[in-house]
Structures are given as structure tokens and as C-alpha cells.
Write an enzyme that holds these catalytic residues in place. Structure first.
Site, mmCIF file in Angstrom:
data_model
loop_
_atom_site.group_PDB
_atom_site.id
_atom_site.type_symbol
_atom_site.label_atom_id
_atom_site.label_comp_id
_atom_site.label_asym_id
_atom_site.label_seq_id
_atom_site.Cartn_x
_atom_site.Cartn_y
_atom_site.Cartn_z
ATOM 1 N N HIS A 1 67.430 56.017 -85.698
ATOM 2 C CA HIS A 1 68.612 55.367 -85.142
ATOM 3 C C HIS A 1 69.013 56.075 -83.853
ATOM 4 C CE1 HIS A 1 70.172 53.550 -89.173
ATOM 5 N NE2 HIS A 1 69.196 52.854 -88.623
ATOM 6 N N ARG B 1 65.966 51.142 -96.393
ATOM 7 C CA ARG B 1 66.567 52.005 -95.375
ATOM 8 C C ARG B 1 68.023 52.329 -95.729
ATOM 9 N NH1 ARG B 1 64.182 52.696 -90.726
ATOM 10 N NH2 ARG B 1 66.012 52.507 -89.385
ATOM 11 N N LYS C 1 61.800 49.863 -82.637
ATOM 12 C CA LYS C 1 62.906 49.045 -82.150
ATOM 13 C C LYS C 1 63.483 49.595 -80.859
ATOM 14 C CE LYS C 1 67.303 47.041 -83.643
ATOM 15 N NZ LYS C 1 68.276 46.927 -84.760
ATOM 16 N N TYR D 1 67.510 64.259 -77.663
ATOM 17 C CA TYR D 1 67.248 65.684 -77.439
ATOM 18 C C TYR D 1 67.149 66.440 -78.760
ATOM 19 C CZ TYR D 1 68.006 70.539 -76.087
ATOM 20 O OH TYR D 1 67.886 71.888 -75.935
#
Length: 368
Positions: free
Chosen positions: A330, A306, A240, A340
């Protein structure tokens, strides 16, 4: 006056030392007042050092070009562009379908001349069928075409901007998910005991254990599974957020994949359609299986795993919220920080995957 008796307005002028004549149109279609206005326009061009005849020619060419650049032409160019950029085929097909709903009304119109009122016509037709969310998506997709046209100098305006408040807002219905431990244990028992197609049972088992988006699992390919390193790498084109996503695979998941490999590893897809090994399992296959098990669409859906996993993992208090979010792929407001740190949470996510496999086993064995 012509030999046929027609009366024509003509204007003689000098430009660059040469006598030239400009046709202004036929009388009475062009009135005296219209002819005078054109004459004043010619004088204004001459005052700026512009040749009126050349200016008129360029305007005719611009008009012809504008008429040739229809909404359909730009839309098809945009779809080719996103295909070259690697957008997923499902995304392109969805956009093409949405645009197709508007084509009969605005497809042949020059994109630079389309108004908001014209766009509203196909949107109202969609709304009249009760498809409010589809109407909103069509408006949004049409807007993408106009913004692409603006960026490529084919138009100056996006008329969809003013339509944001004109459409009926759909009622938001959240995907059903079981977040109670006891009820979730019952769902797991039903899945593990499912007597339908073994591929469907395995798909639901993997949804429970890995909780990806259903499309990510349905379209998975064997080349993405590294059995030795116990990693599933989902390519960016299917994610996504358009970022490659890696998921750790617990020994329990590896065992299930080994079972599946005995059934479907003749082709590239983990879950090929029954009718063709080149097509993926239908989007409704898993949900239909849940219905056959006795779970209504208000109780459980394939996408709901989910929310189930997210709720129960957070409720356990054993794992950091960021690790859970990273596993769910997400990306929130602080996108850079999450991107990161995703790699930094890998060790925790590996442990979490093993714990979740054991927890699902416990829930289906001890809770009812």
C-alpha cells in the site's frame, strides 16, 4: 458568371504589389451579406499583412487535418504509447475494451469537434443496462484520451470534465472478507482440505499465507521466485502502484511452492490455465472454489485475504502498522516516506511472514 450560367462571388485585391483574386462562393448559396462579411475579413487580413489566399489555403489544410485526427486515431496512438511505456497487458486490454464501448458513437468524429453531449450518448447507453461503474470508467478513460490529445496539440479541451456529476454513482460494495479468528480458521481448514484441482488449492493457500492481489499471484512466473533467498519479486508492470514489490517467503510457503513446482514448472507460469500453458489461471477459478466449499460471495473472496491478513496482523499488536502496509504494497498519502521505509521494514516483514505462517497453522488446527 461561369459558362454554365452559375453566379460566383469573386474579390480582387492587391498583395505585395500583385493583383490577386479570391473566390468567395456561388450565389445564392453565399448571399450578398455573406459575401460582404468575407470581404471585410479579407480587408482585415490585408491590414495585418496577411495574404488572404494563403490564409484560406492553410485553413483548408487545417480542416482536412482535423477531420483526419479522429477520436479512434488518437485512442489507438495512446494505447501504443502506454504499451511502449511498459503498462501491463491486462491494463491495456481493459482500456481498449472500455474505449470500444464508445467507439460506435464517437470513434469516427474529429477529436477537436467532439462535445460533452456526444460523449454522454454512449455513457447513457451503458447506464441504461445498469452498468454504472463501467460508465464512470469509460468516461475516465475517454478523458485520458482527450488529455493526451491536448498534450500533443490535437485539441484544446477535455469535454469529459463537465460530465463528472452527470453519471449515476454506483453503490460501493466492499469485497467480502473474514476477519474473525474463529471463522478465518474455518476457512483455512476448508482450503487445506479442498479436494479439487491441486493447483487451485495451492493458489488459495498462497493467497492466505502471502495475501497478494489475486492478479499478482495468478500471473506469477517461476523466474520471480528465488528459492535460495526465499523472496518473491513481483515486477512493477503487475503491481497496482507500478513499483517492483518483494515479498519474503516463509519456510511453509517454500514447501508449498516446491509442491507446486512438481505440477507446473514445465512452463514459465506458476498457475497456467488448464486449456493452455501460455495463459494464466482464470480470474474466477479461486472464487468458484470458495463457492464449492460453501462460502458465499458475501462471505469470502480471493481478494478478501488481504483484508483478513491486515485485520488479524494489526489485531495481534506484534507488528508495526507501517510494516503491515509495506507488506500489502500500500502507498498512502505520504508516498515518499513509505517508499523510503519499505526497505527498512524488510527484517520485520521476514519475521512477520514466519509468524503469520505459524498463526494460520494454529488457527486452522485449534479454532473451529
Amino acid at each position: 458568371m461561369t459558362a454554365q450560367g452559375s453566379k460566383l462571388w469573386r474579390l480582387s485585391y492587391r498583395f505585395d504589389g500583385k493583383q490577386q483574386t479570391l473566390a468567395l462562393g456561388a450565389y445564392p448559396a453565399v448571399s450578398l451579406a455573406d459575401a460582404r462579411r468575407q470581404r471585410d475579413g479579407v480587408k482585415a487580413l490585408l491590414a495585418k499583412g496577411i495574404n488572404p489566399a494563403q490564409h484560406a489555403k492553410l485553413e483548408r489544410i487545417a480542416k482536412q487535418t482535423s477531420n483526419a485526427v479522429t477520436f479512434k486515431v488518437v485512442a489507438e496512438e495512446y494505447l501504443r504509447k502506454i504499451a511502449k511505456e511498459g503498462r501491463a497487458e491486462t491494463t491495456r486490454n481493459k482500456k481498449e475494451w472500455l474505449l470500444g464501448l464508445a467507439m460506435p458513437d464517437i470513434g469516427s468524429r474529429p477529436i477537436s469537434e467532439i462535445t460533452a453531449a456526444e460523449i454522454l450518448v454512449p455513457l447513457r447507453k451503458i447506464e441504461d443496462k445498469g452498468n454504472y461503474e463501467t460508465a464512470r470508467r469509460v468516461r475516465s478513460t475517454i478523458g485520458q484520451i482527450f488529455r493526451y490529445a491536448i498534450s500533443t496539440a490535437r485539441t484544446d479541451n477535455d469535454p469529459t470534465f463537465g460530465l463528472k456529476g452527470a453519471l449515476t454513482a454506483p453503490v460501493v460494495s466492499h469485497r467480502a472478507a473474514i476477519t474473525n479468528q474463529r471463522a478465518f480458521g474455518g476457512l483455512l481448514r476448508a482450503i487445506w482440505a479442498y479436494e479439487g484441482m491441486p493447483e487451485t488449492r495451492i493458489a488459495l493457500q498462497l493467497m492466505a499465507l502471502l495475501y497478494p492481489r489475486p492478479g499478482e499471484l495468478r500471473q506469477a512466473e517461476w523466474s520471480e521466485i528465488d528459492f535460495e533467498k526465499a523472496i518473491w519479486t513481483i515486477p512493477a508492470s503487475r503491481m497496482k502502484m507500478r513499483r517492483e514489490h518483494r515479498k519474503p517467503l516463509s519456510p511453509h510457503v517454500i514447501a508449498i511452492l516446491e509442491e507446486l513446482r512438481m505440477l507446473t514448472d514445465q512452463g514459465k507460469l506458476l498457475f497456467p490455465a488448464v486449456t493452455s500453458p501460455k495463459r494464466t489461471m482464470s480470474e474466477n477459478t479461486m472464487n468458484s472454489a470458495l463457492r464449492r466449499m460453501g462460502f458465499s460471495q458475501d462471505e469470502a473472496t480471493s481478494h478478501g485475504f488481504r483484508a483478513s491478513a491486515s485485520s488479524l496482523l494489526n489485531e495481534s499488536g506484534k507488528w508495526s502498522a507501517d510494516a503491515i502496509e509495506a507488506e500489502l504494497a500500500h502507498v498512502g498519502a505520504d508516498e515518499v516516506r513509505r517508499a523510503y521505509h519499505r526497505a527498512l521494514y524488510w527484517e520485520e516483514r521476514v519475521k512477520m511472514a514466519d509468524w503469520w505462517a505459524q498463526e494460520t497453522h494454529r488457527l486452522r488446527e485449534t479454532l473451529g
